[in-house]
Design a protein around this motif. Structure first.
Motif, PDB file in Angstrom:
ATOM      1  N   ALA A 175       0.837  -1.190   0.000  1.00  0.00           N
ATOM      2  CA  ALA A 175       0.000   0.000   0.000  1.00  0.00           C
ATOM      3  C   ALA A 175       0.879   1.249   0.000  1.00  0.00           C
ATOM      4  CB  ALA A 175      -0.909  -0.008   1.219  1.00  0.00           C
ATOM      5  N   ARG A 176       0.234   2.398  -0.069  1.00  0.00           N
ATOM      6  CA  ARG A 176       0.954   3.668  -0.075  1.00  0.00           C
ATOM      7  C   ARG A 176       1.461   3.991   1.327  1.00  0.00           C
ATOM      8  NH1 ARG A 176      -3.057   6.179  -1.789  1.00  0.00           N
ATOM      9  NH2 ARG A 176      -3.000   6.239  -4.043  1.00  0.00           N
ATOM     10  N   ARG A 219      -1.268   3.122   6.888  1.00  0.00           N
ATOM     11  CA  ARG A 219      -1.446   2.961   5.443  1.00  0.00           C
ATOM     12  C   ARG A 219      -2.171   4.162   4.889  1.00  0.00           C
ATOM     13  NH1 ARG A 219      -2.902  -3.478   5.046  1.00  0.00           N
ATOM     14  NH2 ARG A 219      -1.064  -4.002   6.269  1.00  0.00           N
ATOM     15  N   GLU A 221      -4.218   4.931   2.533  1.00  0.00           N
ATOM     16  CA  GLU A 221      -5.168   4.456   1.540  1.00  0.00           C
ATOM     17  C   GLU A 221      -6.429   5.285   1.610  1.00  0.00           C
ATOM     18  OE1 GLU A 221      -5.541   0.399   2.777  1.00  0.00           O
ATOM     19  OE2 GLU A 221      -4.286  -0.303   1.137  1.00  0.00           O
TER      20      GLU A 221
END
Lengths: 579, 579
Positions: A175-176, A219, A221
């Motif tokens: 994930a980012r 995360r 997201e």
């Protein structure tokens, strides 16, 4: 202490004692010459009594107090004339001789009650008032107890809690990341960890054998209702183990939690392979509180001229017991349900096994005999309703899985007090992503292929299974883990299968690849979503109310008003500019 | 499990059992036809024995194994012919029948021994190998135990562990924040918390009564040897308490830790006011393992024509027992010591109380009678050495405090096995900063003035004391706390005294000021540096080796090579540019 007792502990046996209580004015009422106040703190509620005849001044003073004022009341414990059996302190009240206002309160913007009148946004802004409500307090108390129990179990089983860093390195895989500009190292950034995965593996290389940590992870997201940008993970790793050892250890943990917290005991948890979970429930996290397994039809229904079946990759249905009397309207509702974009079905076929014979929406194509054969495949009995979908395999399974859950809810089969744990095992190692046209690690790039499938890594990557497992409770994935790669060649192969160049693998995970060359032991582990554990134990859907200060769906803390602008001096020091 | 036992548990009573051990090849040696391997894991070391005569092939294989190879050895437990009393498993060895290499190892870049040959930088790069050394393992085991004990004590005393957010709001007051750019809220930033101070106060407003958390905190400061950009705090808060309640509760915690971990019991901890700590030790964190209190001279020594004394704001000294025989060289060394820039003294005067009378470096100005009077003031006896400094009050105290500690060390009075806890109380509320020409909160802006001093907040700000306290052990500040402000007017006044405009106060701490209007209870608390607690319990100076993966003095993780560059895509998404 400003008090002698808290507001939840006085009983009849304290009768006659002089006590001092502190707390919040929860409710007050006037009954003739008597004024009563319910004073509240974390531990409970106690009734304070003021008699106008005995002390008119005090009574006057008390009548001017508003909700949520902070009070210190001194008086004598006495038996109540009309007892309140709903309250543990309901046998007594305090005949107050002196009261002090420790702090005033404006009228709260919503009521501090289980069924409050405050909307979401307002309660988020005044989270410290929302947290006074019993519902939230109960949630946070549960969270405290569960974390304490978890640590007890882990400690008793020889796990060391080891803290890993929060200022780490950004890795594009997964994930980012949230990143943190470094002031001392210009133009460079730390990342906040998505999980301590690589650190726990390094701790195994370092010989720590059994590690755990209750740790915050991050995360960046786009958020859904049950996601938060920061969440807490129970992160665990063990050395010199095989899959069975990990499953036993953490099945033990869950049993311990269920027993200590809920008084429930379980036999061996059920297990299902990922392949069968998809086949029988259309989901890798089936809710097995109820059965209603998928039944695949194929030779039974193909070749009868019904195009939808004839063209379908998969024809699959479920049998809802005792639902043959569903009305046209009810069945239409279900059809609408499966056609929703988020469900993605293209239609629903039903077969009713009524008292008066079998009827279906495909009577044009199938005669009574043929329908009966289908019903037999479903093991249907008189009174049941079969619901069938057809089409692309993956999509049909997903849609039917949604329908199965919807029916389970409608039929009251998904009760919050029942708990059905399930291990899902043998996950595929890789999954194909159409958009980027490459394989991604289904679990993460450190998961080992099953030894017997390793040889297929480059020839039939989609067929390679992993010793990877999820623990699912009531259809919620509470945790997942795997046996890891512990040898450099295999890890190289894995990165290759994921399309990493050698250079990329080295830049991102060089330290781990290096570590594998200095005596890495066989190891494996698991990580649980702790917020999720709390919500599932409480029978709740969302994790938000198990977090003291959550973010909203835009990642904002409404109370703090964060994120916010920072000063130009800060930007300057960090060597960054805004666009 | 790949093993039946670990490497630390086999004893003579296991004799004859068939066992499987897993671990790292720690050492091997060949004695005639016998080959011995010490196999090591987290739990200990066990000797594996291979007899060339019985199994030549196995013996050959084993001789090719290198240090830190990961092995799985199967064999029979037998009594050793020459026992090793230094090893808990030293009575037995394993007569190995089969050995498997679970993983190879390159030769480690330094030895895995207590006295390793690896330099700092190398050990940081291969931290996972350094962590194999007994010293570090012992430290992390201590850390695990202490965190477990702390949670036990807090839980038993009714404290709830409540997690607070890591993505919060930047506030310029205090140290520099690490910030996190928000992708979803363009041009805005989160900050990582320097402490959960405001959150724990909000939890008190929310009625949680007793809160604690073992929590990571972040400060973007230039680093010293004992500072890390991320560190762990034991953070605590209580409602409806006065200072004495907080001191009792956490004195109880420290006693519990000392007893459980060290088997030591303590009476009431000593207490000293901040004013007296400065007067008698020149420090707000005195090491009271030894006495050697400051003695202030004034009328005794002024007016005798010695300019250094006559001009001094403060003349103060210490008496080193039995040091009258210090050589000229030793005294010169001490003089050099106090003149170092980091000590800041401008010179050192000595008076020797020798067998042969009193001699000093100021014999020109004071006769024997006068020197004797000074010696009496010091309560000096024959054989003692008095060391005196003069000058500016604050600087002289600081310098003499350094000298006192240096002498304590030289005289062996600061022994690592002795523990001398001390509460320092009554800290000033504010301290003046010359550079920015304003007052700063000595503890933090939420600390309450002592009620009796409140009226002086704007007239004599420097004289206002706070109910603020530090716990000091062996000269190390382990924790500090205070009774907080819980009322909006007082908090407004405090911000005003700190030079905040109303607007600034509202922007930065509006949510807290708001909260104070909805029934904030009286409350107070304390926060301990957990890394420091670990190092002090271990008698160590630096916290670095009590952290599994620390940063170096440039804030870098050498192993990860973090911080690092991030991709242009990441920068783009975050709406920031590099300068």
């Amino acid at each position: 202490m400003l008090r002698t007792h808290n507001c939840g502990e006085l009983r009849l046996e304290n009768q006659g004692e002089r006590v001092i209580l502190c707390g919040w004015l929860h409710r007050s009422r006037i009954l003739g010459g008597m004024t009563f106040i319910d004073i509240r703190d974390r531990y409970g509620v106690t009734q304070l009594a003021f008699d106008e005849q005995k002390n008119a001044d005090l009574c006057m003073k008390v009548r001017s107090l508003g909700r949520e004022f902070v009070l210190q009341a001194e008086g004598i414990v006495r038996e109540r004339s009309s007892k309140n059996i709903k309250l543990v302190t309901g046998d007594i009240e305090i005949e107050v001789t002196d009261i002090k206002i420790l702090n005033h309160s404006k009228t709260p913007p919503f009521t501090i009650e289980d069924n409050t009148d405050g909307g979401d946004e307002l309660r988020m802004r005044y989270r410290y008032l929302d947290l006074r409500r019993n519902v939230l307090k109960t949630n946070l108390e549960l969270r405290h107890r569960l974390s304490f129990l978890i640590r007890n179990y882990m400690n008793e089983n020889g796990f060391m809690e080891i803290e890993t860093p929060f200022l780490v390195k950004s890795t594009p895989e997964g994930a980012r990341d949230f990143v943190v500009p470094s002031r001392m190292n210009a133009n460079q950034f730390y990342a906040l960890p998505q999980s301590p995965q690589t650190f726990k593996q390094l701790l195994m290389v370092a010989g720590y054998d059994r590690y755990f940590q209750l740790v915050r992870c991050f995360r960046d997201e786009d958020l859904r209702a049950d996601r938060q940008p920061e969440f807490t993970q129970l992160d665990c790793e063990m050395s010199f183990v095989e899959q069975e050892d990990v499953l036993q250890m953490f099945e033990g943990l869950m049993k311990y939690l269920f027993e200590k917290e809920k008084g429930l005991s379980f036999g061996d948890f059920q297990r299902i392979t990922w392949e069968n979970a998809m086949k029988y429930y259309g989901s890798d996290k089936p809710d097995i509180r109820f059965d209603m397994k998928f039944v695949e039809l194929d030779c039974e229904v193909k070749g009868f001229g019904f195009k939808i079946f004839d063209d379908a990759e998969l024809i699959v249905g479920i049998c809802a017991a005792n639902c043959a009397d569903y009305s046209r309207k009810q069945i239409d509702e279900l059809t609408e349900f499966v056609k929703r974009p988020q469900v993605g079905g293209n239609g629903l076929i039903y077969i009713r096994y009524g008292e008066d014979g079998i009827k279906s929406s495909i009577d044009k194509f199938f005669n009574a005999e043929q329908l009966k054969a289908i019903a037999q495949k479903f093991n249907a009995k008189t009174g049941d309703l079969m619901l069938i979908m057809a089409g692309n395999k993956a999509k049909t399974r997903t849609a039917l899985s949604c329908l199965r859950l919807e029916l389970g809810s409608r039929l009251g089969l998904r009760c919050g007090n029942a708990f059905a744990p399930l291990w899902v095992t043998d996950f595929p190692l890789l999954e194909w992503d159409e958009e980027t046209a490459r394989y991604y690690a289904m679990h993460h790039p450190f998961t080992a292929p099953k030894p017997e499938d390793y040889s297929k890594l480059f020839t039939h990557p989609a067929e390679v299974r992993a010793n990877a497992y999820d623990l699912v409770v009531n259809g919620v994935e509470l945790g997942g883990g795997s046996i890891r790669i512990h040898n450099r060649e295999m890890q190289n192969d894995m990165f290759k299968a994921l399309g990493f160049s050698e250079e990329e693998a080295k830049t991102q995970f060089g330290f781990l690849l290096d570590a594998f060359e200095y005596g890495a032991p066989p190891h494996g582990g698991i990580a649980f979503g702790f917020d999720r554990i709390c919500s599932v134990f409480s029978g709740a859907e969302s994790i938000r109310d198990f977090i003291a200060f959550p973010k909203n769906n835009n990642g904002r803390d409404i109370m703090l008003d964060a994120p916010a602008n920072i000063s130009s001096v800060q930007l300057e020091e960090l060597n960054i500019k805004l666009k």
